[in-house]
Design a protein around this motif. Structure first.
Motif, PDB file in Angstrom:
ATOM      1  N   HIS A 161      36.279  67.049  22.085  1.00 19.70           N
ATOM      2  CA  HIS A 161      35.909  68.880  22.182  1.00 19.70           C
ATOM      3  C   HIS A 161      34.980  69.524  21.087  1.00 19.70           C
TER       4      HIS A 161
ATOM      5  N   LYS B 108      34.605  60.287  19.126  1.00 19.31           N
ATOM      6  CA  LYS B 108      33.139  60.721  20.345  1.00 19.31           C
ATOM      7  C   LYS B 108      32.969  61.462  20.061  1.00 19.31           C
ATOM      8  N   TYR B 109      31.729  62.343  21.135  1.00 20.29           N
ATOM      9  CA  TYR B 109      31.925  64.090  21.328  1.00 20.29           C
ATOM     10  C   TYR B 109      30.757  63.676  23.066  1.00 20.29           C
ATOM     11  N   SER B 110      31.144  64.455  23.630  1.00 18.69           N
ATOM     12  CA  SER B 110      30.182  64.251  25.082  1.00 18.69           C
ATOM     13  C   SER B 110      28.882  63.247  25.364  1.00 18.69           C
ATOM     14  N   SER B 111      29.353  63.029  25.818  1.00 10.69           N
ATOM     15  CA  SER B 111      27.616  61.881  26.436  1.00 10.69           C
ATOM     16  C   SER B 111      26.421  62.658  26.645  1.00 10.69           C
TER      17      SER B 111
ATOM     18  N   PHE C 116      25.518  65.008  25.125  1.00  5.27           N
ATOM     19  CA  PHE C 116      24.102  65.802  24.478  1.00  5.27           C
ATOM     20  C   PHE C 116      23.233  64.528  24.280  1.00  5.27           C
TER      21      PHE C 116
ATOM     22  N   ASP D 160      26.433  73.621  31.139  1.00 11.00           N
ATOM     23  CA  ASP D 160      27.779  75.072  30.993  1.00 11.00           C
ATOM     24  C   ASP D 160      28.418  74.877  32.582  1.00 11.00           C
TER      25      ASP D 160
ATOM     26  N   LEU E 275      41.479  73.620  31.062  1.00  7.74           N
ATOM     27  CA  LEU E 275      42.268  73.925  30.237  1.00  7.74           C
ATOM     28  C   LEU E 275      42.945  75.581  29.254  1.00  7.74           C
TER      29      LEU E 275
ATOM     30  N   TYR F 142      45.445  75.406  21.360  1.00 11.23           N
ATOM     31  CA  TYR F 142      43.938  74.613  21.976  1.00 11.23           C
ATOM     32  C   TYR F 142      44.132  75.602  23.649  1.00 11.23           C
TER      33      TYR F 142
ATOM     34  N   GLU G  48      31.303  80.369  28.291  1.00 12.12           N
ATOM     35  CA  GLU G  48      30.217  79.555  28.706  1.00 12.12           C
ATOM     36  C   GLU G  48      29.711  80.395  30.069  1.00 12.12           C
TER      37      GLU G  48
ATOM     38  N   MET H 103      29.819  63.869  32.218  1.00 21.21           N
ATOM     39  CA  MET H 103      30.462  64.756  32.418  1.00 21.21           C
ATOM     40  C   MET H 103      32.233  64.617  32.010  1.00 21.21           C
TER      41      MET H 103
ATOM     42  N   GLY I  54      34.160  62.543  32.777  1.00 20.53           N
ATOM     43  CA  GLY I  54      34.628  61.095  32.605  1.00 20.53           C
ATOM     44  C   GLY I  54      34.609  59.903  33.562  1.00 20.53           C
ATOM     45  N   PRO I  55      35.122  59.109  32.898  1.00 23.16           N
ATOM     46  CA  PRO I  55      34.974  57.792  33.680  1.00 23.16           C
ATOM     47  C   PRO I  55      35.843  58.028  35.326  1.00 23.16           C
TER      48      PRO I  55
ATOM     49  N   PRO J 228      42.001  55.845  31.228  1.00 22.72           N
ATOM     50  CA  PRO J 228      43.094  55.296  30.895  1.00 22.72           C
ATOM     51  C   PRO J 228      43.627  56.740  30.475  1.00 22.72           C
ATOM     52  N   ASN J 229      42.964  57.277  30.066  1.00 23.50           N
ATOM     53  CA  ASN J 229      44.085  58.368  29.220  1.00 23.50           C
ATOM     54  C   ASN J 229      45.046  59.303  30.898  1.00 23.50           C
TER      55      ASN J 229
ATOM     56  N   ASN K 156      39.641  63.781  36.603  1.00 20.26           N
ATOM     57  CA  ASN K 156      38.732  63.799  36.680  1.00 20.26           C
ATOM     58  C   ASN K 156      37.510  63.758  37.326  1.00 20.26           C
TER      59      ASN K 156
HETATM   60  N1  ACO Z   1      31.384  61.264  27.260  1.00 16.98           N
HETATM   61  C1  ACO Z   1      32.028  61.365  26.108  1.00 16.98           C
HETATM   62  N2  ACO Z   1      33.156  60.399  25.952  1.00 16.98           N
HETATM   63  C2  ACO Z   1      33.769  60.097  27.154  1.00 16.98           C
HETATM   64  C3  ACO Z   1      33.172  61.044  28.037  1.00 16.98           C
HETATM   65  C4  ACO Z   1      32.222  61.395  28.269  1.00 16.98           C
HETATM   66  N3  ACO Z   1      31.659  62.441  29.914  1.00 16.98           N
HETATM   67  N4  ACO Z   1      34.615  60.846  29.443  1.00 16.98           N
HETATM   68  C5  ACO Z   1      35.448  60.248  28.642  1.00 16.98           C
HETATM   69  N5  ACO Z   1      35.340  60.085  27.454  1.00 16.98           N
HETATM   70  C6  ACO Z   1      36.043  58.879  27.039  1.00 16.98           C
HETATM   71  C7  ACO Z   1      37.130  59.200  26.608  1.00 16.98           C
HETATM   72  O1  ACO Z   1      37.193  59.877  25.294  1.00 16.98           O
HETATM   73  C8  ACO Z   1      37.715  58.159  26.102  1.00 16.98           C
HETATM   74  O2  ACO Z   1      38.096  58.099  24.936  1.00 16.98           O
HETATM   75  P1  ACO Z   1      39.052  57.955  24.077  1.00 16.98           P
HETATM   76  O3  ACO Z   1      40.097  57.413  24.736  1.00 16.98           O
HETATM   77  O4  ACO Z   1      38.541  56.643  23.224  1.00 16.98           O
HETATM   78  O5  ACO Z   1      39.103  58.863  23.235  1.00 16.98           O
HETATM   79  C9  ACO Z   1      37.329  57.263  27.617  1.00 16.98           C
HETATM   80  O6  ACO Z   1      36.482  57.746  27.306  1.00 16.98           O
HETATM   81  C10 ACO Z   1      37.958  57.119  28.033  1.00 16.98           C
HETATM   82  O7  ACO Z   1      38.277  58.564  28.845  1.00 16.98           O
HETATM   83  P2  ACO Z   1      39.677  59.092  29.543  1.00 16.98           P
HETATM   84  O8  ACO Z   1      40.490  57.971  29.250  1.00 16.98           O
HETATM   85  O9  ACO Z   1      39.438  60.144  31.024  1.00 16.98           O
HETATM   86  O10 ACO Z   1      39.572  60.684  28.872  1.00 16.98           O
HETATM   87  P3  ACO Z   1      40.647  61.570  28.637  1.00 16.98           P
HETATM   88  O11 ACO Z   1      41.650  61.937  29.353  1.00 16.98           O
HETATM   89  O12 ACO Z   1      40.137  62.043  27.360  1.00 16.98           O
HETATM   90  O13 ACO Z   1      39.198  62.383  29.464  1.00 16.98           O
HETATM   91  C11 ACO Z   1      37.746  64.324  29.457  1.00 16.98           C
HETATM   92  C12 ACO Z   1      37.986  62.434  29.112  1.00 16.98           C
HETATM   93  C13 ACO Z   1      37.747  65.176  30.335  1.00 16.98           C
HETATM   94  C14 ACO Z   1      36.636  64.738  28.787  1.00 16.98           C
HETATM   95  C15 ACO Z   1      38.556  65.273  28.437  1.00 16.98           C
HETATM   96  O14 ACO Z   1      38.883  64.641  26.766  1.00 16.98           O
HETATM   97  C16 ACO Z   1      38.491  66.417  28.241  1.00 16.98           C
HETATM   98  O15 ACO Z   1      38.553  67.101  29.034  1.00 16.98           O
HETATM   99  N6  ACO Z   1      38.082  66.976  27.027  1.00 16.98           N
HETATM  100  C17 ACO Z   1      38.014  68.472  27.135  1.00 16.98           C
HETATM  101  C18 ACO Z   1      36.216  68.690  27.666  1.00 16.98           C
HETATM  102  C19 ACO Z   1      35.618  68.458  26.521  1.00 16.98           C
HETATM  103  O16 ACO Z   1      35.479  67.653  25.310  1.00 16.98           O
HETATM  104  N7  ACO Z   1      34.244  68.718  26.891  1.00 16.98           N
HETATM  105  C20 ACO Z   1      33.148  68.516  25.587  1.00 16.98           C
HETATM  106  C21 ACO Z   1      31.784  68.623  26.502  1.00 16.98           C
HETATM  107  S1  ACO Z   1      31.321  70.480  27.365  1.00 16.98           S
HETATM  108  C22 ACO Z   1      30.275  71.220  26.244  1.00 16.98           C
HETATM  109  O17 ACO Z   1      30.650  71.202  24.994  1.00 16.98           O
HETATM  110  C23 ACO Z   1      29.746  72.396  26.487  1.00 16.98           C
END
Ligand code: ACO
Length: 311
Positions: free
Chosen positions: A40, A105-108, A110, A128, A138, A146, A157, A196, A198-199, A205-206, A220
């Motif tokens: 994040h 990782k970082y968000s897809s 960007f 946003d 969260l 957190y 935001e 954004m 996620g899958p 898986p998480n 998600n």
């Molecule tokens: N971009 C990059 N990686 C992703 C994305 C995405 N959009 N979605 C899922 N993934 C990754 C997960 O990190 C995970 O990888 P890892 O196990 O190696 O860490 C894998 O894909 C499988 O996904 P999930 O099992 O669904 O992972 P998770 O339960 O962590 O859910 C989510 C993903 C929803 C992004 C969660 O981590 C989250 O809510 N994070 C906080 C929000 C955040 O990071 N926002 C950043 C963008 S917003 C902003 O900055 C403006």
């Protein structure tokens, strides 16, 4: 003793109380939090790049000042989040190293380019907006630092989202060419914004474990649906078309039906093969290296101050 600690942890989670840094927690809980919070934080910092690219080209002083402030807010979000991660016993410098080496990782989102100034508005509105949907729950995350960081981040935001929407409203009241720029930006950012979240749940898986631990509060797919439901009326008001022929109101569900994002594209972008992945990491690496002297100077200053205090 281990059973007693686990039982106490389980009880705190069950009663919706907060886990704090000094409390005992299962290793896997700690690891999941470090993973998510670091990801994040990295997203906030990498997220400065696509919009930062427009600071020098903003069409007016007012727009430049707004964009500057917004990008600075993102740096601030990254800092709160790295600080929250550090309460779990990791080191920010190490997290940054892991990002640059491609081990975190970082968000897809960007990894897509910002081709016109309308992209700045659409990032505010859709990206946003999606971030808010994902992050408001969260604020009730089970890990105290957190959850608390999220409160302020979400307020900022919301402001970002409104500035994006206001920018787009202004462009939509402009010329035909401006309206076309907005529509083009919406066409390019809509599907990546849905990704954004996620899958899909069955390929996440998480999720199950993070939800049991109340790190995540919703799946998600649930959050993606909320985002669509929130955004469609805003798109109508704005006068743009969302690029999804399957999008329609479902009276029975009381929610919008929508098409399926290209999950292969999400996989590609996450694994490093998106349009701008290389550029983003390279830029981050360079900024980190160029900033080494600042970190060294700050550390030397802090050491000097500490020595003076001890004398
Ligand atoms: N971009 C990059 N990686 C992703 C994305 C995405 N959009 N979605 C899922 N993934 C990754 C997960 O990190 C995970 O990888 P890892 O196990 O190696 O860490 C894998 O894909 C499988 O996904 P999930 O099992 O669904 O992972 P998770 O339960 O962590 O859910 C989510 C993903 C929803 C992004 C969660 O981590 C989250 O809510 N994070 C906080 C929000 C955040 O990071 N926002 C950043 C963008 S917003 C902003 O900055 C403006």
């Amino acid at each position: 003793d281990a059973d007693r600690l686990q039982a106490h942890f389980d009880e705190v989670i069950a009663h919706d109380r907060r886990i704090e840094p000094r409390d005992w927690m299962p290793d896997a809980y700690r690891k999941t939090l470090v993973r998510q919070i670091a990801q994040h934080a990295h997203s906030e910092i990498i997220g400065m790049q696509p919009e930062g690219a427009w600071i020098t080209r903003a069409p007016s002083l007012r727009r430049k000042a707004i964009l500057f402030a917004k990008v600075q807010d993102e740096a601030g979000h990254g800092l709160y989040l790295y600080a929250a991660a550090e309460t779990l016993g990791v080191d920010r410098a190490d997290l940054t190293r892991r990002l640059i080496e491609g081990r975190q990782k970082y968000s897809s989102i960007f990894n897509y380019p910002t081709l016109s100034f309308a992209d700045v508005g659409v990032i505010g509105w859709l990206v946003d907006g999606a971030a808010i949907c994902n992050q408001v729950p969260l604020c009730r995350s089970s890990f105290g630092p957190y959850a608390r960081a999220m409160v302020r981040i979400c307020k900022e935001e919301s402001f970002h989202q409104r500035q994006g929407y206001e920018l787009l409203l202004t462009m939509m009241r402009g010329t035909e060419a401006q309206r076309a720029m907005v529509q083009d930006a919406v066409d390019r950012w809509w599907w990546p914004s849905l990704m954004m979240f996620g899958p899909p749940d069955e390929a996440s898986p998480n999720s199950a474990r993070s939800m049991a631990w109340k790190i995540k509060r919703h799946s998600n797919d649930e959050l993606r649906q909320r985002f669509v439901d929130m955004t469609v009326p805003q798109a109508e008001k704005l006068g743009v078309t969302l690029p999804d022929p399957e999008l329609r109101w479902n009276a029975e569900r009381g929610r919008y039906d929508f098409g399926t994002p290209d999950w292969d594209e999400l996989k590609r972008v996450i694994s490093g093969d998106g349009p701008c992945n290389e550029e983003r990491i390279e830029r981050r690496r360079r900024a980190h290296e160029d900033g080494a002297w600042v970190r060294e100077a700050a550390a030397a200053h802090a050491a000097k101050q500490a020595a003076r205090r001890d004398r």
